[in-house]
Design a protein around this motif. Structure first.
Motif, PDB file in Angstrom:
ATOM      1  N   LEU A 346      -5.524  -4.522   0.152  1.00 28.82           N
ATOM      2  CA  LEU A 346      -5.320  -3.077   0.197  1.00 28.82           C
ATOM      3  C   LEU A 346      -3.973  -2.742  -0.428  1.00 28.82           C
ATOM      4  CD1 LEU A 346      -6.326  -2.312   3.907  1.00 28.82           C
ATOM      5  CD2 LEU A 346      -7.769  -2.064   1.881  1.00 28.82           C
ATOM      6  N   PRO A 347      -3.866  -1.660  -1.170  1.00 24.41           N
ATOM      7  CA  PRO A 347      -2.553  -1.247  -1.700  1.00 24.41           C
ATOM      8  C   PRO A 347      -1.524  -1.071  -0.584  1.00 24.41           C
ATOM      9  CG  PRO A 347      -4.311   0.011  -2.732  1.00 24.41           C
ATOM     10  CD  PRO A 347      -4.950  -0.776  -1.642  1.00 24.41           C
ATOM     11  N   GLU A 348      -1.970  -0.482   0.546  1.00 25.59           N
ATOM     12  CA  GLU A 348      -1.057  -0.301   1.681  1.00 25.59           C
ATOM     13  C   GLU A 348      -0.639  -1.641   2.273  1.00 25.59           C
ATOM     14  OE1 GLU A 348      -4.050   0.900   1.364  1.00 25.59           O
ATOM     15  OE2 GLU A 348      -4.016   3.107   1.481  1.00 25.59           O
ATOM     16  N   GLY A 349      -1.568  -2.604   2.264  1.00 24.17           N
ATOM     17  CA  GLY A 349      -1.265  -3.926   2.803  1.00 24.17           C
ATOM     18  C   GLY A 349      -0.274  -4.681   1.952  1.00 24.17           C
ATOM     19  N   ALA A 350      -0.480  -4.651   0.626  1.00 22.06           N
ATOM     20  CA  ALA A 350       0.449  -5.321  -0.288  1.00 22.06           C
ATOM     21  C   ALA A 350       1.838  -4.706  -0.194  1.00 22.06           C
ATOM     22  CB  ALA A 350      -0.080  -5.232  -1.713  1.00 22.06           C
ATOM     23  N   LEU A 351       1.895  -3.377  -0.063  1.00 24.39           N
ATOM     24  CA  LEU A 351       3.184  -2.698   0.065  1.00 24.39           C
ATOM     25  C   LEU A 351       3.889  -3.086   1.357  1.00 24.39           C
ATOM     26  CD1 LEU A 351       5.064  -0.645  -1.270  1.00 24.39           C
ATOM     27  CD2 LEU A 351       3.859   1.172   0.005  1.00 24.39           C
ATOM     28  N   ALA A 352       3.117  -3.183   2.457  1.00 24.73           N
ATOM     29  CA  ALA A 352       3.709  -3.584   3.737  1.00 24.73           C
ATOM     30  C   ALA A 352       4.226  -5.016   3.679  1.00 24.73           C
ATOM     31  CB  ALA A 352       2.668  -3.435   4.852  1.00 24.73           C
ATOM     32  N   LEU A 353       3.527  -5.895   2.988  1.00 21.40           N
ATOM     33  CA  LEU A 353       3.987  -7.277   2.817  1.00 21.40           C
ATOM     34  C   LEU A 353       5.273  -7.317   1.990  1.00 21.40           C
ATOM     35  CD1 LEU A 353       0.547  -8.995   2.149  1.00 21.40           C
ATOM     36  CD2 LEU A 353       2.145  -9.658   3.957  1.00 21.40           C
ATOM     37  N   MET A 354       5.341  -6.504   0.939  1.00 24.16           N
ATOM     38  CA  MET A 354       6.532  -6.484   0.100  1.00 24.16           C
ATOM     39  C   MET A 354       7.739  -5.922   0.856  1.00 24.16           C
ATOM     40  SD  MET A 354       7.146  -4.516  -3.535  1.00 24.16           S
ATOM     41  CE  MET A 354       7.404  -2.939  -2.706  1.00 24.16           C
ATOM     42  N   ASP A 355       7.506  -4.911   1.696  1.00 19.86           N
ATOM     43  CA  ASP A 355       8.598  -4.283   2.429  1.00 19.86           C
ATOM     44  C   ASP A 355       9.136  -5.158   3.559  1.00 19.86           C
ATOM     45  OD1 ASP A 355       8.477  -2.077   0.825  1.00 19.86           O
ATOM     46  OD2 ASP A 355       7.220  -0.895   2.195  1.00 19.86           O
TER      47      ASP A 355
END
Length: 449
Positions: A346-355
Motif C-alpha cells: 500500500l502507498p500508505e504502508g510504504a510511507l509508514a515504513l519509510m517514516d
C-alpha cells in the motif's frame, strides 16, 4: 511400530491398577479374565465383541509394559512367547528369523544351543493376555465415564444460569482439554450449538472465556462457524480478547483464526479497530511468547485480505511491528515480516515504513540471518522503502550495512529471484556514491577487488 516402555517393577509382579493389585495366573483365572478363544469380551448392551491380544496392544500402544513381557530382540511386547533351552524367552517370529539367518546361539546370552527346539511359554502368554485385558477394560471404562460426564454437563448447561453455569463450563473445558473422546462427544451431541448459544451481547466475560476455551478445542463444521461469525458473537470475542487473561486472549485469537480461514466475503466483520488494537497489545507483550505467536498468526491472516490492510496501517501497526522485530524468535519473525511486506504494497504502508527510523536498520540486520524466506521478505520491504525516496533511504541503508549484506546474498547459493532483487537494490543504493566511496561503504573492499 508402537513404542512400549518397560516397567521398572519386579519382573514377577504386575500392577494392573486399582490399589496396587498384584496380578498372578490364579487370580486371572478366578476373575474370568483368562480363557479360551483368545479375546477379551467387552460388554456393550445387547452386543458383545472379542478383541485379540494384538488388537488390545494396538489400542494401548503408549502404555508402560512390564519388562518381562518384552521380547529382547524386537523390544516389543510378545504375543506368542517361546522359550529356548537356555531358559530365555522370545517372540516366536523373532527367534525363528534369528535362526533363519544362520544363528544357532541364544541372542541374549550368546550361548550355543545344545537343543534347537522351542517351547511355547503358555504361562507367560496367559499373564501377558491377562495384563493387557485388565488395562484395556480399565481404559474402556475411563472412556465411557468421560463420555457420560460430558453428556451430564451438556444437560446441566441447558438448565442452569449464573455461577452454576460458569462452573459447568469450567469442568467441561477441563474434560475437553484432557480427553479426545470428550471432544467427539460434545460435537456428536449438538454441544457446539449449545455452547455457541451462550454467546451473545449480554454474556458475561467469564462465561465467554470458558465457552471460547471449549470451542477452540473442537472441530467446527461450516454451520458452527457460520453461527459464530455473527457480528454480536464476534464483538463479544473481541471484547473478551481485550479484557481476558493471557490464556483467554490466546484462545480468542485461535478461535477467530479458525473462523476466518477460507473466508472472503465475511472478512469485514474482523476488521474492527478494537480487535487490531488488542492483537498489537498481545504481540508487544514479551512476557508471553505464545501470545505473541497467536497474535501474529491472526494478524497475518487479516493482512492477507487487501481490504483490511488500510485498517492495520491506520492504527499505527507498522512502527509497532518494526520495533518488536529484534525480540522475536524465528517463527514469529517470519510472520511479522510477511505482515510488513503485505502492508508495504500500500502507498500508505510504504510511507509508514519509510517514516519509521528503525525500519531500515532493523530489517537490514535480518538479511542472511534467519532463513531464505525471511531474507526474501526483508528485501521486498527494503525495496518498497528505498524506491519511494532513493536519495534519502539509500544512504541510510548503506550506512546500516545493506550493501555488504546484498553482496553476500548475490554470492550465496540462494534462488535467482533473490539475487536479481539484491542486484537491483544494490544498484539503487550506489546511485549517490562514487565507485571508490561505494566500495569502501560495502566493507568488502578486498573481496570486490
Amino acid at each position: 511400530m508402537p513404542m512400549y516402555l518397560p516397567s521398572r517393577g519386579r519382573a514377577e509382579e504386575f500392577d494392573v491398577g486399582g490399589g496396587g493389585q498384584v496380578l498372578d495366573l490364579e487370580t486371572a483365572v478366578k476373575d474370568g479374565i483368562l480363557g479360551g478363544g483368545g479375546g477379551v469380551v467387552v460388554h456393550g448392551g445387547a452386543t458383545e465383541k472379542k478383541l485379540s491380544l494384538k488388537k488390545m496392544m494396538e489400542e494401548l500402544d503408549s502404555i508402560e509394559v512390564p519388562s518381562v513381557f518384552i521380547c529382547p530382540i524386537s523390544l516389543e511386547p510378545m504375543q506368542d512367547p517361546v522359550t529356548l533351552c537356555t531358559g530365555q524367552t522370545y517372540e516366536r517370529s523373532n527367534i525363528l528369523k534369528w535362526f533363519s539367518l544362520g544363528h544357532f546361539t541364544c541372542p541374549t546370552t550368546m550361548q550355543e544351543l545344545w537343543d534347537d527346539s522351542i517351547t511355547p511359554n503358555s504361562t507367560l502368554h496367559q499373564l501377558i493376555y491377562s495384563w493387557f485385558s485388565q488395562k484395556y477394560l480399565a481404559m474402556k471404562k475411563r472412556s465411557e465415564d468421560v463420555q457420560g460426564r460430558v453428556l451430564e454437563i451438556l444437560e446441566t448447561l441447558k438448565k442452569v444460569k449464573g455461577e452454576t453455569r460458569v462452573q459447568a463450563l469450567k469442568e467441561l473445558r477441563q474434560v475437553v482439554t484432557a480427553h479426545d473422546s470428550a471432544k467427539k462427544t460434545v460435537t456428536d451431541n449438538s454441544g457446539v450449538s449449545l455452547i455457541t448459544s451462550l454467546l451473545g451481547p449480554f454474556t458475561k466475560h467469564v462465561v465467554a472465556s470458558e465457552a471460547v476455551g471449549i470451542l477452540v478445542h473442537l472441530d467446527l463444521n461450516s454451520d458452527g462457524k457460520a453461527n459464530l461469525m455473527q457480528p454480536n458473537k464476534i464483538s463479544l470475542m473481541v471484547d473478551t480478547l481485550n479484557e481476558g487473561s493471557i490464556d483467554t486472549k490466546i484462545n480468542c485469537t485461535k478461535l477467530l483464526e479458525m473462523l476466518m480461514e477460507g473466508k472472503d466475503s465475511e472478512c469485514e466483520v474482523l476488521s474492527s479497530l478494537s480487535l487490531l488494537v488488542g492483537l498489537l497489545r498481545l504481540i508487544k507483550d514479551k512476557r508471553h511468547p505464545n501470545g505473541v505467536l497467536s497474535g501474529l498468526r491472526l494478524l497475518k491472516l487479516i493482512s492477507s485480505h487487501e481490504s483490511l490492510r488500510n485498517s492495520i496501517v491506520g492504527i499505527g501497526a507498522i512502527p509497532q511491528l518494526v520495533e518488536v522485530l529484534p525480540n522475536l524468535n524465528a517463527e514469529c519473525l517470519e510472520l511479522a515480516l510477511v505482515i510488513l511486506e503485505a502492508l508495504s504494497t500500500l502507498p500508505e504502508g510504504a510511507l509508514a515504513l519509510m517514516d519509521c527510523r528503525s525500519t531500515i536498520p532493523n530489517v537490514v540486520k535480518l538479511l542472511m540471518k534467519v532463513s531464505e524466506s525471511c531474507t526474501q521478505f526483508a528485501l521486498s520491504i527494503l525495496w518498497a522503502v528505498c524506491k519511494l525516496a532513493p536519495e534519502k533511504c539509500s544512504s541510510v541503508a548503506v550506512e546500516a550495512g545493506l550493501a555488504a549484506k546484498l553482496l553476500l546474498v548475490i554470492q550465496s547459493g540462494c534462488n535467482p529471484v533473490l539475487k536479481q532483487r539484491s542486484a537491483e537494490l544494490l544498484k539503487l543504493c550506489s546511485l549517490n556514491y562514487s565507485e571508490t566511496i561505494f566500495i569502501s561503504k560495502c566493507k568488502l573492499t578486498k573481496t570486490m577487488q
